[in-house]
Design an enzyme around this catalytic site. Structure first.
Site, PDB file in Angstrom:
ATOM      1  N   TYR A 151       0.825  -1.148   0.141  1.00  0.00           N
ATOM      2  CA  TYR A 151      -0.076   0.019  -0.177  1.00  0.00           C
ATOM      3  C   TYR A 151       1.039   1.216  -0.056  1.00  0.00           C
ATOM      4  O   TYR A 151       1.763   1.565   0.947  1.00  0.00           O
ATOM      5  CB  TYR A 151      -0.927  -0.082   1.168  1.00  0.00           C
ATOM      6  CG  TYR A 151      -1.897   1.050   1.115  1.00  0.00           C
ATOM      7  CD1 TYR A 151      -2.317   1.889   0.172  1.00  0.00           C
ATOM      8  CD2 TYR A 151      -2.940   1.213   2.377  1.00  0.00           C
ATOM      9  CE1 TYR A 151      -3.085   2.883   0.306  1.00  0.00           C
ATOM     10  CE2 TYR A 151      -3.899   2.064   2.638  1.00  0.00           C
ATOM     11  CZ  TYR A 151      -3.988   3.089   1.549  1.00  0.00           C
ATOM     12  OH  TYR A 151      -5.081   3.878   1.440  1.00  0.00           O
ATOM     13  N   LYS A 179      -1.524  -1.597  -4.000  1.00  0.00           N
ATOM     14  CA  LYS A 179      -2.785  -0.504  -3.978  1.00  0.00           C
ATOM     15  C   LYS A 179      -2.082   0.842  -3.794  1.00  0.00           C
ATOM     16  O   LYS A 179      -1.162   1.323  -3.289  1.00  0.00           O
ATOM     17  CB  LYS A 179      -3.328  -0.530  -2.645  1.00  0.00           C
ATOM     18  CG  LYS A 179      -4.519   0.464  -2.513  1.00  0.00           C
ATOM     19  CD  LYS A 179      -5.516   0.562  -1.056  1.00  0.00           C
ATOM     20  CE  LYS A 179      -6.277   1.463  -0.823  1.00  0.00           C
ATOM     21  NZ  LYS A 179      -7.104   1.632   0.157  1.00  0.00           N
TER      22      LYS A 179
END
Length: 249
Positions: A151, A179
């Site tokens: 992330y 992400k």
């Protein structure tokens, strides 16, 4: 004057299905009026999201109140949602903290509770250098059998996962996805070109742009409210109707 152009050599884009689906919701975590975890509400919400187009759910992200829930609550949430959606959707557990040892413990707990993968954010506030960042992610990927989604959200953590670091981390067999909230479309394309990492738009305004250059889909907060409409962005683009997809975006 006649001009001749040399044909570029290109690397075919992978056709491997995204590891966690295409349309993922960063699911909110319901609570009761007294502040207790509402597992029944979480199950109802999860079932609703899956029935309206989500093929993956990300639990205990920051949208899911991960900074304020206990480790036991995080595991209970995974178990409840797994029971609610079964095999109809992937369940990815947010386990990222600024403590490598604690993150490893959360990853092992998510694996035991039935998650399909883990979402790991960069250690926040401490702003580690890139070699320490790489060591942190590798330690977590080594600790459990679950695939890892990195992330990258430097606006919140204070630290970018640089493209070259992503490329090195992609060599780990369990680091499979990103992400992306870096707001660096050029950097994302560089990593997409040189790795097999599945790139998910973490910023709703970039869903179509990233998907059009080879992204895997999205992990969306807005999907809590309009899951079907967001899924339609991907579906219309896949059907070749780019103008409609752009208007939906």
């Amino acid at each position: 004057m006649e001009l001749h152009c040399r044909r570029a050599e290109t690397t075919p884009m992978t056709t491997t299905p995204p590891p966690f689906g295409r349309a993922l919701c960063a699911m909110v975590t319901p609570f009761t009026a007294e502040g207790a975890l509402d597992l029944d509400g979480a199950q109802r919400l999860a079932a609703h999201l899956v029935s309206h187009g989500c093929d993956g759910l990300v639990l205990s992200g920051t949208t899911g109140e991960s900074p304020t829930t206990t480790d036991a609550e995080k595991s209970a949430l995974v178990r409840a949602v797994r029971e609610a959606v079964g095999a109809r959707a992937t369940v990815v557990a947010g386990v990222g903290t600024f403590d490598t040892r604690h993150t490893v413990e959360l990853a092992l707990g998510a694996e035991k509770a039935g998650a399909d993968g883990v979402l790991v954010v960069s250690p926040y506030y401490s702003r580690p250098p890139q070699d320490a960042l790489e060591a942190h992610f590798r330690a977590i990927a080594d600790a459990s059998a679950l695939p890892v989604m990195l992330y990258d959200i430097p606006g919140r953590t204070g630290t970018r996962i640089e493209p070259e670091t992503m490329i090195r981390l992609a060599e780990h067999p369990r680091i499979v996805a990103v992400k992306d909230c870096s707001y660096d479309l050029l950097g994302a394309q560089k990593v997409l070109h040189r790795t097999e990492l599945a790139y998910y738009a973490g910023c709703d305004e970039h869903i179509l742009a990233l998907y059009a250059v080879g992204g895997a889909g999205y992990v969306s907060t807005v999907a809590n409210v309009i899951p079907a409409q967001l899924r339609a962005i991907l579906d219309t683009f896949e059907a070749g109707d780019t103008p409609v997809s752009a208007r939906l975006q």
